[in-house]
Design a protein around this motif. Structure first.
Motif, PDB file in Angstrom:
ATOM      1  N   LYS A  94      26.770  57.420  33.088  1.00 50.88           N
ATOM      2  CA  LYS A  94      25.477  57.618  32.427  1.00 50.88           C
ATOM      3  C   LYS A  94      24.326  57.311  33.383  1.00 50.88           C
ATOM      4  O   LYS A  94      23.277  57.957  33.334  1.00 50.88           O
ATOM      5  N   GLN A  95      24.519  56.324  34.233  1.00 45.10           N
ATOM      6  CA  GLN A  95      23.483  55.974  35.209  1.00 45.10           C
ATOM      7  C   GLN A  95      23.371  57.008  36.320  1.00 45.10           C
ATOM      8  O   GLN A  95      22.278  57.286  36.827  1.00 45.10           O
ATOM      9  N   LEU A  96      24.506  57.584  36.697  1.00 50.02           N
ATOM     10  CA  LEU A  96      24.538  58.517  37.823  1.00 50.02           C
ATOM     11  C   LEU A  96      24.387  59.970  37.403  1.00 50.02           C
ATOM     12  O   LEU A  96      24.104  60.835  38.237  1.00 50.02           O
ATOM     13  N   GLY A  97      24.623  60.270  36.121  1.00 54.62           N
ATOM     14  CA  GLY A  97      24.494  61.634  35.643  1.00 54.62           C
ATOM     15  C   GLY A  97      25.641  62.540  36.015  1.00 54.62           C
ATOM     16  O   GLY A  97      25.461  63.758  36.109  1.00 54.62           O
ATOM     17  N   GLY A 140      24.092  70.113  31.515  1.00 52.69           N
ATOM     18  CA  GLY A 140      24.105  70.750  32.821  1.00 52.69           C
ATOM     19  C   GLY A 140      23.334  69.949  33.849  1.00 52.69           C
ATOM     20  O   GLY A 140      22.975  68.798  33.665  1.00 52.69           O
ATOM     21  N   LYS A 141      23.058  70.615  34.983  1.00 51.55           N
ATOM     22  CA  LYS A 141      22.462  69.933  36.120  1.00 51.55           C
ATOM     23  C   LYS A 141      21.073  69.378  35.808  1.00 51.55           C
ATOM     24  O   LYS A 141      20.685  68.320  36.263  1.00 51.55           O
ATOM     25  N   THR A 142      20.303  70.079  35.003  1.00 52.26           N
ATOM     26  CA  THR A 142      18.956  69.607  34.695  1.00 52.26           C
ATOM     27  C   THR A 142      18.994  68.248  34.016  1.00 52.26           C
ATOM     28  O   THR A 142      18.289  67.315  34.394  1.00 52.26           O
ATOM     29  N   LYS A 143      19.876  68.105  33.026  1.00 51.53           N
ATOM     30  CA  LYS A 143      20.000  66.836  32.327  1.00 51.53           C
ATOM     31  C   LYS A 143      20.574  65.768  33.248  1.00 51.53           C
ATOM     32  O   LYS A 143      20.129  64.619  33.238  1.00 51.53           O
ATOM     33  N   ALA A 144      21.577  66.116  34.037  1.00 53.35           N
ATOM     34  CA  ALA A 144      22.189  65.166  34.961  1.00 53.35           C
ATOM     35  C   ALA A 144      21.154  64.629  35.935  1.00 53.35           C
ATOM     36  O   ALA A 144      21.129  63.430  36.239  1.00 53.35           O
ATOM     37  N   SER A 145      20.281  65.509  36.418  1.00 55.52           N
ATOM     38  CA  SER A 145      19.311  65.079  37.419  1.00 55.52           C
ATOM     39  C   SER A 145      18.286  64.110  36.858  1.00 55.52           C
ATOM     40  O   SER A 145      17.563  63.467  37.606  1.00 55.52           O
ATOM     41  N   ALA A 180      19.202  61.480  35.166  1.00 52.58           N
ATOM     42  CA  ALA A 180      19.832  60.164  35.170  1.00 52.58           C
ATOM     43  C   ALA A 180      19.157  59.288  36.226  1.00 52.58           C
ATOM     44  O   ALA A 180      18.791  59.770  37.305  1.00 52.58           O
ATOM     45  N   PRO A 181      18.977  58.003  35.946  1.00 53.61           N
ATOM     46  CA  PRO A 181      18.163  57.156  36.828  1.00 53.61           C
ATOM     47  C   PRO A 181      18.661  57.042  38.258  1.00 53.61           C
ATOM     48  O   PRO A 181      17.863  56.845  39.169  1.00 53.61           O
ATOM     49  N   LEU A 182      19.988  57.179  38.480  1.00 54.44           N
ATOM     50  CA  LEU A 182      20.534  56.982  39.822  1.00 54.44           C
ATOM     51  C   LEU A 182      21.120  58.263  40.421  1.00 54.44           C
ATOM     52  O   LEU A 182      21.806  58.208  41.437  1.00 54.44           O
TER      53      LEU A 182
END
Length: 319
Positions: A99-102, A44-49, A51-53
């Motif tokens: 993966k970099q952008l989430g 979800g959003k927590t994990k995506a956020s 992501a380094p970029l």
């Protein structure tokens, strides 16, 4: 496209071998999952956020968790369907950038010459489809008429390829270069650099009183190959990785052969609307990141196209 002499001066001899490109055929047997699946998994959003970029993306994309990608998914090995899954060079690069952008890169199939229009209509956020970065596309100019037809797009350049001619196996008409197509019929995909080259060469043929080229254009390259395979033309043309893949795999390597040298070597670009600079810059940063961490090189090696690698990510580097 310009005159014949300009095109010839752009010809290049590349060391990318047909056999290397053919490794893609074997890889299809072990291809892992649809590359358009969410690179961030189920976090979800927590994990995506995390992501380094992620923070470089526009808020709208962050909230959606998806970048919608317009693509003509019938162009192996760049993008194509395998067992209902979207696979190829572009989907693999997109998944690595995801993966970099989430966020997920969601590939949506469309006809090639309508892909830029899909950006204007907001159906897609980007176009990633072995699209050559050209000044005409940057400026929204129809390459055939020279007329302005749109506002144009920005490109993030991610690969380099030239254009090749291929014929029926054995090359019965002895086609060696574009001049040999005068007075003959060839097949291409509509709206591509190959299509532009064919139309430009046909005009040169007429000037030399050699007879125009009858150019039959199709919605996708697979249809063009089918026409050539059935004897409906003497040659076809497409980007080198695609032509080489077709030569190696069609009919077990018994249908086609490459002839002559590549011409018009230039960059493939990821197209983004000119008013979406935040997304453009995020894509550029993600591509730079996967070049830096080695994922980009691994993907090109997997598909046997290492010679098309870029070392510097340019915006609108095409001419």
């Amino acid at each position: 496209m310009t005159a014949r002499t300009t095109r010839r001066s752009a010809a290049v001899s590349r060391s990318l071998g047909i056999g290397a490109v053919a490794v893609a055929g074997a890889l299809l047997l072990t291809a892992c999952g649809d590359q358009t699946e969410n690179a961030g998994g189920d976090g979800g959003k927590t994990k995506a956020s995390d992501a380094p970029l992620f923070d470089k993306l526009p808020k709208k994309i962050q909230d959606a968790g998806v970048i919608k990608v317009g693509s003509d998914i019938a162009y192996p090995p760049v993008e194509f369907k395998d067992g209902g899954k979207t696979v190829g060079i572009d989907p693999d690069i997109a998944a690595a950038m995801g993966k970099q952008l989430g966020v997920e890169f969601q590939f949506n199939n469309g006809v090639f010459d309508g892909l830029i229009t899909s950006l204007r209509s907001k159906r897609n956020d980007i176009v990633m489809s072995a699209m050559s970065d050209t000044k005409d596309r940057q400026e929204g100019v129809d390459s055939g008429t020279g007329k302005k037809v749109g506002e144009g797009v920005d490109f993030v350049d991610y690969f380099t390829a030239g254009v090749s001619i291929y014929t029926e196996k054995g090359n019965p008409k002895k086609i060696e270069d574009w001049n040999d197509l005068c007075g003959k019929k060839m097949v291409v995909q509509r709206g591509t650099v190959s299509h532009d080259l064919a139309k430009a060469q046909s005009k040169e043929c007429e000037k030399d009183d050699k007879g125009k080229i009858t150019v039959e254009a199709f919605d996708n390259d697979v249809e063009a190959q089918t026409r050539l395979r059935g004897g409906g033309a003497v040659a076809g043309s497409s980007d080198f990785p695609v032509a080489a893949y077709a030569v190696k795999t069609s009919g077990g390597g018994k249908d086609f052969e490459l002839v002559g040298e590549q011409v018009e070597a230039g960059p493939y670009g990821i197209a983004v609307s000119k008013d979406n600079t935040e997304l453009r810059d995020a894509i550029k940063a993600a591509l730079e990141a996967i070049i830096e961490n080695g994922e980009y090189d691994k993907i090109l090696k997997k598909w046997g196209v290492e010679d098309g690698a870029v070392t510097e990510v340019k915006i609108n580097g095409g001419s």
